[in-house]
Design an enzyme around this catalytic site. Sequence first.
Site, PDB file in Angstrom:
ATOM      1  CG  HIS A   1      -4.596  10.011   8.682  1.00 19.91           C
ATOM      2  ND1 HIS A   1      -4.663   9.317   9.867  1.00 19.91           N
ATOM      3  CD2 HIS A   1      -5.718  10.775   8.643  1.00 19.91           C
ATOM      4  CE1 HIS A   1      -5.783   9.640  10.500  1.00 19.91           C
ATOM      5  NE2 HIS A   1      -6.430  10.523   9.783  1.00 19.91           N
TER       6      HIS A   1
ATOM      7  CB  SER B   1      25.761  10.425  -3.254  1.00 18.11           C
ATOM      8  OG  SER B   1      26.386   9.212  -3.565  1.00 18.11           O
TER       9      SER B   1
ATOM     10  CE  LYS C   1      21.073  10.025  -3.048  1.00 16.56           C
ATOM     11  NZ  LYS C   1      19.753   9.811  -2.541  1.00 16.56           N
TER      12      LYS C   1
ATOM     13  CD  GLU D   1      18.864  12.711   5.562  1.00 19.71           C
ATOM     14  OE1 GLU D   1      18.463  11.584   5.311  1.00 19.71           O
ATOM     15  OE2 GLU D   1      19.885  13.197   5.036  1.00 19.71           O
TER      16      GLU D   1
END
Length: 473
Positions: A155, A276, A282, A289
């Site tokens: 979970h 970024s 970043k 992704e």
Amino acid sequence: MDNIRNGRFKTGMTDEAAEYTSSLEADKIIFEADIKTNFAHTSMLKHEGIIDADIADNILCALDSLKEEGYSALVFDPSVEDVHMAIENYVTSKIGPEAGFMHTAKSRNDQVACDVRLVLREKIIEIQIGILEFMEGLVEMAGEHLEDVFIGFTHLQHAQPITIAHHLMAHVQALKRDYERLNDTYKRVNINPLGSAAMATTSFPINRQLTTDLLGFDSYMENSMDGVSARDFIAETVFDFVALSSTLAKICEELVLWSTYEFGVIEMADEYSSTSSIMPQKKNPDVAELARGKTSIATGELITILTILKAIPYTYNRDLQEITPHLWNAIKVTQDTLSIVTKMLLSVEFKVDRCAELAGKNFATATDLADIMVREKKIPFRTAHKIVGRIVNEATASDMAEEDITSKFIDDIAVELGFDELNLDDDLIQRALNPRENVRIRAVPGGPAPEMVEIARENIKLFLDEEFERHGI
Ligand code: ARG
């Protein structure tokens, strides 16, 4: 050149209709396979004396030169519906109307089915080899982390300690099944439909076993109607890609999560990260992704394929042409994603101290505390579960960590819950709450204990040796 329309029609299709119905763009991928199919078919016609040997030799010679010249040697105009016609036109341009004998006892219907099977079986093997290479890299990576404890989740909540190696080997097992699924599918792909002709075979005495042998198929399809219309082998293969994609998607999801500040258990390689345009600090896992996103594409293609296939009446219908571009797309995206995810995961650096920290926190070892109550004091597991549940509840409420749990603390809670004192040894309690100890005593087959993971690694290495050898690698 447009000699197949001239007989039946007075006029050609409109350019719009011709373009709409053309499969030329998607057919590029079956170009070489179509030459092979024509070659095998013509050789068989010659061998059986169905066409003159001289004519057959001229056709074979023209096919050879097309193979050398490549796809760009074909001439396309709106009247050319597909690669089969373009190739026939090429042979005609080389040897004249005798090229037409090449099409004796053959239809584009069995030809296209044959070509697709030829290409697909190669692609399946390429993808399988990619899977084996990924597994090999993971087994090696696992070997470097056999003793490094890590937290396992259910979970997405801390569950029980494992090792980094055990986690990596879970992916290896999933990849093995993805590989084996393709082995099974391969058997249903590698069957020869050639000789089915349009749908009812032919009156010429063709030798189907010969084209089967020449093309390296395991056998030929035993019903000509099925031969030209079956495409379930495509749906099945794409399903296998979907299953593989889901293994890859899970890996990408983990890479995204694990590389966050909050998890902080891996460092992604710069090569697979972006930054970024405004936030200079970043380091974004863009590749993971995008791969996670792209793993949905095969699923979309599978649904499209199944929807086209549904309720098409026997036998060949032009709808079938619409299936193959979705197959090619599913292959491309699966192959690209497999390659990038392999390189991305294998270049990750595990932060072993952070992994160990998480394994020892948040009472991930609580199951073992309950287990020693069962083992040492012979109380039912459900009773132990209740006592330990309350221990964790009270400990977390008062900010206590694993090392603060004493025999006295446990007994106070046991009594409060109406049970007898347990009088557990403090050392034993601390051992039960130690993540390394948790892992060490899980020495059952399939468990995270280093010696068990080592056995799993050895088994996979044997499997990889056999499979690489089967592929001649
Ligand atoms: N381009 C066609 C396909 O991919 C080849 C078969 C054409 N057959 C036909 N009867 N029009 O399915």
